[in-house]
Design an enzyme around this catalytic site. Structure first.
Site, PDB file in Angstrom:
ATOM      1  N   TRP A 177      -1.972 -11.874  -5.652  1.00  0.00           N
ATOM      2  CA  TRP A 177      -2.003 -10.414  -5.474  1.00  0.00           C
ATOM      3  C   TRP A 177      -1.792  -9.710  -6.791  1.00  0.00           C
ATOM      4  CZ3 TRP A 177      -4.596  -9.436  -1.484  1.00  0.00           C
ATOM      5  CH2 TRP A 177      -4.497 -10.234  -0.347  1.00  0.00           C
ATOM      6  N   LYS A 213       3.064  -7.367   7.178  1.00  0.00           N
ATOM      7  CA  LYS A 213       3.905  -8.548   6.997  1.00  0.00           C
ATOM      8  C   LYS A 213       5.255  -8.337   7.693  1.00  0.00           C
ATOM      9  CE  LYS A 213       0.572  -9.847   4.127  1.00  0.00           C
ATOM     10  NZ  LYS A 213       0.404  -9.352   2.815  1.00  0.00           N
ATOM     11  N   ASP A 270       4.907  -4.038  -5.881  1.00  0.00           N
ATOM     12  CA  ASP A 270       4.224  -4.388  -4.636  1.00  0.00           C
ATOM     13  C   ASP A 270       5.233  -5.158  -3.789  1.00  0.00           C
ATOM     14  OD1 ASP A 270       2.750  -5.514  -2.592  1.00  0.00           O
ATOM     15  OD2 ASP A 270       1.202  -6.389  -3.888  1.00  0.00           O
TER      16      ASP A 270
END
Ligand code: PLP
Length: 362
Positions: free
Chosen positions: A103, A197, A173
């Site tokens: 990511w 998530k 993030d």
């Protein structure tokens, strides 16, 4: 009775059963409105009370200071990879990034389209199996911001503390560990997380942004990608992801009922310790992350010595109701994602199965 499995998916992940039940109860008639939350005007009083309630619960849970705005956006965490440089590269057009996984790599690639991006540390050569050393001499004092991924969903590492960036705004993030442990929001200038998530269903992205990060955007920035648009519109410039925001409210209220993030953190620590101890103590299993201090308490990648044995493990685990345990293609093997909503009993059952499989196959 619905037959439910222990779902170790990395995302979308499990939701607390109590939340799903409450949503089911309120599906046809939300609190006497005669409608589902999905059918309501986002401009209605009743919906306003839902989104306000979501924000309040999230602020309470995370202890978000008053000089931060909370936004509920769309486009996933991946859209933030572009929104951040478009809005935050306001002076030097430079930003520093730490590369700790897939990511982060994507965030870097996107930011490079807009500015002078420096990767100040990376653990890519070792397949991101640890966190890289951060050398402050590599940080640029005139950078407009400094970007990190708090928890690396695919490789299973997570930061326990953050560097002193000497006034350079720290942007993180937090997609895969938001609400999993107590963090001090005031050390960050901007926090973002896809909901799927640890917070709710896919389709909502939470952005927590300090007031001084809102005033600028590059001239070419689309209206929908300006933070100011969404701050001015209080997340209602256009139709927000209404239902997802409602589920986040239920999840946050559920966590508050449990005793808040600190109580959740204790349970998460217990679940992770149980799994790591079992894997470390086994004959055939090996964790991708060996350095204990770098390990994530949310995502735990591991494997056996052979792909065939991995396949056998996954098949037999699924038969026991332990599902979605296959690893990402970059690591192979298995990955157990044990987000907030994974009950302790699910981890206990997995641990029991790992021990049995270890004995039978070593
Ligand atoms: C899942 C994930 C993403 C991608 O999120 P989308 O909402 O699918 O764009 C980004 N960063 C991290 C750390 C993730 O875990």
């Amino acid at each position: 009775m619905a037959k439910r499995v222990y779902n170790f998916s990395a995302g979308p992940g499990m939701l607390p059963e109590a939340v799903l039940k409450k949503a089911a109860e309120e599906m046809l008639d939300y609190q006497g409105s005669g409608m589902s939350v999905m059918e309501m005007s986002h401009r209605s009083k009743v919906y306003q009370s839902i989104i306000d309630g979501t924000e309040k619960a999230l602020r309470d849970l995370m202890n978000i200071p008053a000089n931060y705005k909370v936004l509920f956006l769309q486009g996933g965490a991946s859209t933030q990879f572009a929104m951040i440089p478009l809005n935050l590269l306001k002076k030097s057009n430079k930003a520093d990034y730490v590369n700790t996984g897939e990511w982060a790599t994507k965030a870097i690639a996107e930011a490079k389209r807009y500015g002078d991006i420096k990767v100040v540390a990376t653990s890519e050569p070792e397949v991101f199996n640890h966190l890289p050393e951060l050398d402050p001499k590599e940080f640029r004092a005139d950078a407009d911001y400094f970007h990190m991924t708090t928890n690396n969903t695919i490789f299973g590492t997570s930061w326990k503390k953050y560097p002193d960036t000497k006034g350079v705004p720290l942007v993180v993030d937090m997609s895969s560990d938001i609400l999993s442990k107590v963090v001090d929001i005031s050390q960050f200038a901007l926090v973002y997380a896809g909901a799927q998530k640890n917070m709710g269903p896919a389709g909502v992205t939470v952005v927590i942004i300090r007031d001084d990060m809102i005033d600028f955007s590059k001239p070419e920035t689309p209206t929908m990608l300006k933070y100011k648009t969404h701050v001015d519109g209080a997340s209602m410039y256009n139709t927000p992801p209404c239902y997802g925001i409602y589920i986040i409210k239920l999840v946050c209220e559920y966590l508050l009922g449990l005793g808040g993030v600190a109580a959740m953190e204790k349970i998460n620590e217990k679940k992770a310790a149980l799994l790591y101890d079992t894997l470390d103590g086994s004959k055939i299993f090996k964790c991708h992350v060996q350095k204990k201090e770098d390990r994530s308490i949310m995502n735990i990648p591991f494997r056996t010595p052979s792909e065939d044995l991995d396949k056998k493990f996954l098949k037999e685990a699924a038969e026991e109701g332990l599902t979605t345990l296959s690893g990402h293609r970059k690591t192979g093997g298995m990955r157990a994602s044990i987000y907030n909503a994974m009950p302790l009993e699910g981890v206990e059952k997995l641990v029991e199965f790992i021990k049995k499989f270890d004995k039978a196959n070593s």
